[in-house]
Scaffold this motif. Structure first.
Motif, PDB file in Angstrom:
ATOM      1  N   SER B 128       4.923   6.647   4.550  1.00 27.25           N
ATOM      2  CA  SER B 128       4.214   5.393   4.848  1.00 27.25           C
ATOM      3  C   SER B 128       3.299   4.998   3.703  1.00 27.25           C
ATOM      4  CB  SER B 128       3.349   5.551   6.104  1.00 27.25           C
ATOM      5  OG  SER B 128       4.075   6.123   7.143  1.00 27.25           O
ATOM      6  N   VAL B 129       2.446   5.929   3.278  1.00 29.28           N
ATOM      7  CA  VAL B 129       1.480   5.610   2.234  1.00 29.28           C
ATOM      8  C   VAL B 129       2.203   5.294   0.923  1.00 29.28           C
ATOM      9  CG1 VAL B 129      -0.396   6.576   0.830  1.00 29.28           C
ATOM     10  CG2 VAL B 129      -0.398   6.899   3.310  1.00 29.28           C
ATOM     11  N   LEU B 135       4.668  -1.348  -2.324  1.00 26.27           N
ATOM     12  CA  LEU B 135       4.517  -2.782  -2.056  1.00 26.27           C
ATOM     13  C   LEU B 135       3.339  -3.363  -2.837  1.00 26.27           C
ATOM     14  CD1 LEU B 135       5.098  -2.733   1.819  1.00 26.27           C
ATOM     15  CD2 LEU B 135       6.640  -3.728   0.117  1.00 26.27           C
ATOM     16  N   LEU B 136       2.241  -2.610  -2.892  1.00 19.23           N
ATOM     17  CA  LEU B 136       1.057  -3.071  -3.625  1.00 19.23           C
ATOM     18  C   LEU B 136       1.366  -3.190  -5.108  1.00 19.23           C
ATOM     19  CD1 LEU B 136      -1.953  -1.110  -2.086  1.00 19.23           C
ATOM     20  CD2 LEU B 136      -1.479  -3.557  -1.942  1.00 19.23           C
ATOM     21  N   ASP B 137       1.991  -2.146  -5.652  1.00 14.84           N
ATOM     22  CA  ASP B 137       2.262  -2.135  -7.088  1.00 14.84           C
ATOM     23  C   ASP B 137       3.234  -3.242  -7.472  1.00 14.84           C
ATOM     24  OD1 ASP B 137       0.550  -0.060  -7.277  1.00 14.84           O
ATOM     25  OD2 ASP B 137       2.044   1.494  -7.655  1.00 14.84           O
ATOM     26  N   ALA B 138       4.119  -3.616  -6.535  1.00 12.40           N
ATOM     27  CA  ALA B 138       5.065  -4.699  -6.808  1.00 12.40           C
ATOM     28  C   ALA B 138       4.409  -6.071  -6.660  1.00 12.40           C
ATOM     29  CB  ALA B 138       6.263  -4.591  -5.869  1.00 12.40           C
ATOM     30  N   GLY B 233      -4.530  -9.034   1.728  1.00  8.83           N
ATOM     31  CA  GLY B 233      -4.287  -9.456   0.359  1.00  8.83           C
ATOM     32  C   GLY B 233      -4.302 -10.966   0.242  1.00  8.83           C
ATOM     33  N   SER B 234      -4.289 -11.417  -0.986  1.00  7.86           N
ATOM     34  CA  SER B 234      -4.327 -12.869  -1.192  1.00  7.86           C
ATOM     35  C   SER B 234      -2.992 -13.508  -0.816  1.00  7.86           C
ATOM     36  CB  SER B 234      -4.666 -13.176  -2.655  1.00  7.86           C
ATOM     37  OG  SER B 234      -3.730 -12.546  -3.512  1.00  7.86           O
ATOM     38  N   LYS B 235      -1.906 -12.743  -0.826  1.00  5.53           N
ATOM     39  CA  LYS B 235      -0.608 -13.301  -0.454  1.00  5.53           C
ATOM     40  C   LYS B 235      -0.172 -12.923   0.957  1.00  5.53           C
ATOM     41  CE  LYS B 235       1.558 -13.397  -5.054  1.00  5.53           C
ATOM     42  NZ  LYS B 235       2.562 -12.642  -5.835  1.00  5.53           N
ATOM     43  N   LYS B 236      -0.300 -11.660   1.275  1.00  6.92           N
ATOM     44  CA  LYS B 236       0.153 -11.188   2.572  1.00  6.92           C
ATOM     45  C   LYS B 236      -0.845 -10.183   3.130  1.00  6.92           C
ATOM     46  CE  LYS B 236       5.096 -11.785   1.736  1.00  6.92           C
ATOM     47  NZ  LYS B 236       6.427 -11.156   1.755  1.00  6.92           N
ATOM     48  N   ILE B 277       7.153 -11.620  10.248  1.00  7.50           N
ATOM     49  CA  ILE B 277       6.666 -10.243  10.153  1.00  7.50           C
ATOM     50  C   ILE B 277       7.844  -9.386   9.715  1.00  7.50           C
ATOM     51  CG2 ILE B 277       5.655  -8.301  11.416  1.00  7.50           C
ATOM     52  CD1 ILE B 277       4.638 -10.375  13.466  1.00  7.50           C
ATOM     53  N   HIS B 278       7.563  -8.449   8.839  1.00  6.56           N
ATOM     54  CA  HIS B 278       8.630  -7.611   8.311  1.00  6.56           C
ATOM     55  C   HIS B 278       8.229  -6.154   8.507  1.00  6.56           C
ATOM     56  CE1 HIS B 278      12.159  -7.019   5.894  1.00  6.56           C
ATOM     57  NE2 HIS B 278      11.527  -6.064   5.249  1.00  6.56           N
ATOM     58  N   ILE B 279       9.154  -5.374   9.047  1.00  2.97           N
ATOM     59  CA  ILE B 279       8.886  -3.961   9.303  1.00  2.97           C
ATOM     60  C   ILE B 279       9.862  -3.143   8.475  1.00  2.97           C
ATOM     61  CG2 ILE B 279       8.829  -2.163  11.080  1.00  2.97           C
ATOM     62  CD1 ILE B 279       8.305  -4.409  13.129  1.00  2.97           C
ATOM     63  N   PRO B 280       9.416  -2.642   7.319  1.00  2.12           N
ATOM     64  CA  PRO B 280      10.372  -1.932   6.465  1.00  2.12           C
ATOM     65  C   PRO B 280      10.748  -0.570   7.036  1.00  2.12           C
ATOM     66  CG  PRO B 280       8.169  -1.817   5.521  1.00  2.12           C
ATOM     67  CD  PRO B 280       8.075  -2.717   6.724  1.00  2.12           C
ATOM     68  N   LYS B 281      11.990  -0.209   6.842  1.00  2.14           N
ATOM     69  CA  LYS B 281      12.428   1.145   7.208  1.00  2.14           C
ATOM     70  C   LYS B 281      11.820   2.136   6.218  1.00  2.14           C
ATOM     71  CE  LYS B 281      16.469   4.120   7.405  1.00  2.14           C
ATOM     72  NZ  LYS B 281      15.485   5.168   7.698  1.00  2.14           N
TER      73      LYS B 281
END
Lengths: 341, 341, 341, 341
Positions: B128-129, B135-138, B233-236, B277-281
């Protein structure tokens, strides 16, 4: 039969109009709004209503017994003052005013004129809050150690008041009812992420008599809408989730017992109780229906108002002091209500 | 093949033993524990293990390359120091020590002896982390405004450390990784409801570089177990719910855009985005397996340790300063890590 | 401007009155109900409405263009027939009638008189169902293997119709829209636990063209209210939970791929895909508002009606055949719609 | 001290090895598996175990008291028969066998040789099922009207057995325990969407004595994992959600009362009770630990086995008859257990 005039039919006013119309012993005769569009919309729904852009027509109307005010908060004081001076009972949306000086003035003005002044703290009329009050008064939870509430969502940002004034009135009003007292001190921090100088996230800690603490987390910056209050008692714990449709209140038969041992080790022995969960069935009923009925009842039967101007003033004073603490970097400040008891 | 000795096989130690045994390039040869019962239990599971009540036998054993320490925190410093001085690599459970003076000493001792020192901050190895970090780094979330975490449950109360030392190490460790920095200041309040002088509820606010804030709410007094972290975040926005089995991470395509208008009104225009809403595997995989593999890899391949003693020291220093702020009634205090960079 | 008369203002009628009044190009001039109380209540809300206990006054009123019928189902046929014969367009609550002979007669009568006949299958106007239709039509889910729905709650038992007639109309209507066809066969079992001969639990299996199956579980005997539909496609799966406030539709990037091997083993190789979950944001909007607007549009602009009498008849015929299958102990029966295409 | 040999250490076997090793009065001396890899893996975990690819070595070993079998179901009969003939007690994973002829033979063989034969119907040892049994036996729910269960997920498809044999054994075993009887008739439909002739979706209806019905929905084609059982009683309703971590059992104080009126109207009057929800705390405890302890206790203390071969045979016979009904297009078929009582 009580005749009402409603000032402000924007966001919340139409709900009040509908509810007062549906009360058997009341009628709404006239409404006023600055917007001609809103008046036309209301006329299409209720063709019999007299409409006006000038609120003075309502206040001057001798056929009107009570004035209902659902305008932005900055207009509250002026409108309520004029209505009270004209001898009308007044129902105001929360918060009562945007300054404690004004709210105290309204408390005194209503009292001097022997008029009913009520604030629309709707939660005091909700089946959930009343059920919790009942459980507390019956001693089911034991002594309350602390209460903690999270009231967050995304927006709606406001440009004149911060998130504390927007969301915390609900919690302070609820806690004052449940704890049967008012907070003595407050300690608060806030942050302004989106608009400069208008806090959108706040963390408030109120101290109630008897060492009971109340934490409030408010935010306009959370992706989920959360309205959750936790009460930690010496016997049981309770969680009130206002976003749940069917299971708003959960009582946990959980707790911590402290066994003091006065021996050489001086250790604390803690015993945890983990137990069943109980979800009481709540009465049906729209809080706004109960609230509007209560206002009429206060007028006709002279009963004590549950969300009186005094109650509203206590909320305003607590909010104002919390914001002062935020400006002072979180310093703890005593709350002086200046109310004659 | 790396040979390990494990000191402490009470609550968490057996998990470390099992995971190190299952690593292909490692073996556990000996364990020590003060309790004869624990040693017997471990022997019944792993009859080949050498057992002893005297940890010195492990530290003195020339066949052992690395020492794993899973004792109460107060013994960490002494054990780790002796192991490092004996030339062993060291894996310690979190928090590294109970004082920043000691943790700094261990950082320096490991460095001087060119040994691997690692702290068991397991969340740095959880799918998870690591997904959130990716996601943050991208840049998916844009710039982070603030993060907020709730880590509460009922008990287990401890008699030597407060709830801050017990629960907050996880969050500080995670935030330091995600925000790629360490907090500069902290401001904290805490309350002791059950045991005098041992806080069971705490609210911490850390300031990271760039004006980013991190709020942490820890409690031993909540009927529900909650481990929920919100990143705005500023975007999501992102919510990480570690108690959810299948939907730990939810990414909300929501946000607030500020449009500045430099006109006479000077108004801020806010636009809300409400979206999908998106729930990544997430990848499967036990964090402890990845963590133990990483420790071995740090020894054999000389890779940089993700949860090094320096990382562990930064967590200890942040905790220590937060508790100092609590004692000072919530005063904001700068955090001085005293680390040579 | 279309003028409407509404027959039946008990449970559902007031919603229709409110929605038609709020439409810009329509007005409600008169209502009728057998109950004087209901008429008085409606008058208090809408003082301008003409009220009568005799529905004939509405049907005979030359100023009325269309009749809206929200009475118990047993009165539907007679009222709709008279209204059509009087040259009025007709909006009827679902189900269209309680027999397919009657519903077929209404289809033909409306057609012969060139009048709009519409049934209140509200779900065809809900943002959720329309979103699913959009995803299906775009091919996002691939070919549909099967759909399965659970529509259960406690009560309200009815004394004239069973649970199949009460709850299954929704699902059949939705499936006919989503699958763009009508079922060819049905196979159903039902049980009567509380009232003799009135089924309170039913399990229906409909066969749609192309081997697609639709299972429907309806019950008046479940402690929880559940409205959940699962669509299993060759590419993705979708769950529609109508009881969820904010996450009604979840698209699962999951599926099963079959790889045929024409080798000696003749084995099927199955590959499972487990993937992300996607929760699309839905448009706001009250289905009843869209539904009433659509009825007016069908009259004024001659557009094809999405929930026409023909659609309503197909639902009635499917229900009727399902109940016949229940009486035959679950035998599969072909559904003969007798509609001229 | 009972000495066990375990045949099959693939998917489930290692759990049984671990649990039997941890029992104080048992030891596992040897394991066998066709796969050399699996044996090596087990050796690395438990170096003291004797390993072999030839199961006969375990059956012939005079030092072994009982044989534990965790192989694919098709090997169950042959292995169990040989073990019983060699005088060993036998623990078999569920289902007992893949044909009722074989399962009946095992029942008789164990009885003749006076040996314990037990099937791994683990749910009979779970705190949840035992709590429900306790509530039912205490009369809390009143008479059971019907039970309904949903046991669905995505895959894992199997190539030799269908979804009914894969998932329904759990429910039949649980219902037989809870209802204290076995089903008399079954009526089932199934569908094969992915592999020809291997049903991946099934709907089963079992009739228990006293008109009580049990519905079972099993599927390998659902995006969500659901294990939910609803019991509708005359007094209360209960939902058992095995996928919930903390709230597996919910008791609803809801119900329907029928008041018969023998007057001219002959109407049924129904009264609905909506009430509180109660979530009982469950005992902790791994079912497998209780299950393995029970097997040992059956051997040493001669207590009656809760999941005996007779119980396992009843499950196999019910499954077999359900699949026969599927092949007959849903025809209701009586279940003949052929057990001497």
């Amino acid at each position: 039969m009580i005749t009402l005039g409603v000032i402000g039919t924007g966001y919340w006013g139409p709900n009040l109009v509908r509810n007062f119309i549906n009360q058997p012993n009341a009628t709404v005769s006239a409404i006023s709004d600055l917007s001609r569009d809103r008046l036309q919309h209301m006329s299409s729904l209720y063709p019999h209503l007299k409409t006006t852009q000038d609120y003075r027509e309502l206040i001057d109307d001798p056929g009107i017994d009570a004035i209902v005010i659902a305008t932005p908060v900055r207009a509250h004081f002026k409108l309520a003052k004029e209505a009270l001076e004209a001898g009308k009972h007044v129902f105001l949306e929360k918060p009562l005013t945007d300054s404690s000086e004004d709210s105290l003035a309204l408390v005194n003005l209503a009292k001097q004129n022997n008029l009913v002044g009520m604030v629309g703290h709707t939660f005091l009329y909700s089946p959930s809050v009343l059920k919790i009050k009942e459980l507390l008064d019956a001693g089911d939870l034991g002594d309350i150690h602390y209460v903690s509430t999270t009231r967050v969502n995304l927006g709606l940002f406001q440009d004149d008041i911060n998130v504390v004034w927007d969301l915390a009135p609900h919690d302070i009003s609820i806690f004052n009812l449940l704890l049967n007292s008012v907070p003595e001190k407050v300690h608060a921090v806030g942050h302004s992420y989106i608009q400069p100088d208008i806090e959108d996230v706040g963390f408030l800690t109120f101290s109630y008599p008897g060492g009971r603490l109340a934490h409030i987390h408010v935010s306009w910056l959370d992706p989920n809408k959360i309205r959750k209050t936790t009460l930690v008692g010496s016997k049981k714990m309770l969680v009130y989730d206002d976003c749940s449709n069917l299971e708003k209140i959960r009582v946990y038969d959980k707790g911590v017992d402290v066994h003091r041992h006065y021996d050489t080790f001086g250790e604390f022995q803690l015993a945890y109780r983990f137990g069943d969960i109980h979800i009481p069935k709540l009465q049906d009923g729209e809080p706004l229906k109960a609230e509007t009925a209560h206002f009429l009842e206060c007028i006709t039967d002279n009963v004590e108002c549950r969300s009186s101007f005094a109650h509203g003033h206590q909320v305003v004073k607590a909010l104002e002091t919390a914001c002062e603490s935020i400006r002072c970097g979180g310093r703890e400040i005593a709350i002086d209500y200046k109310l004659d008891q």
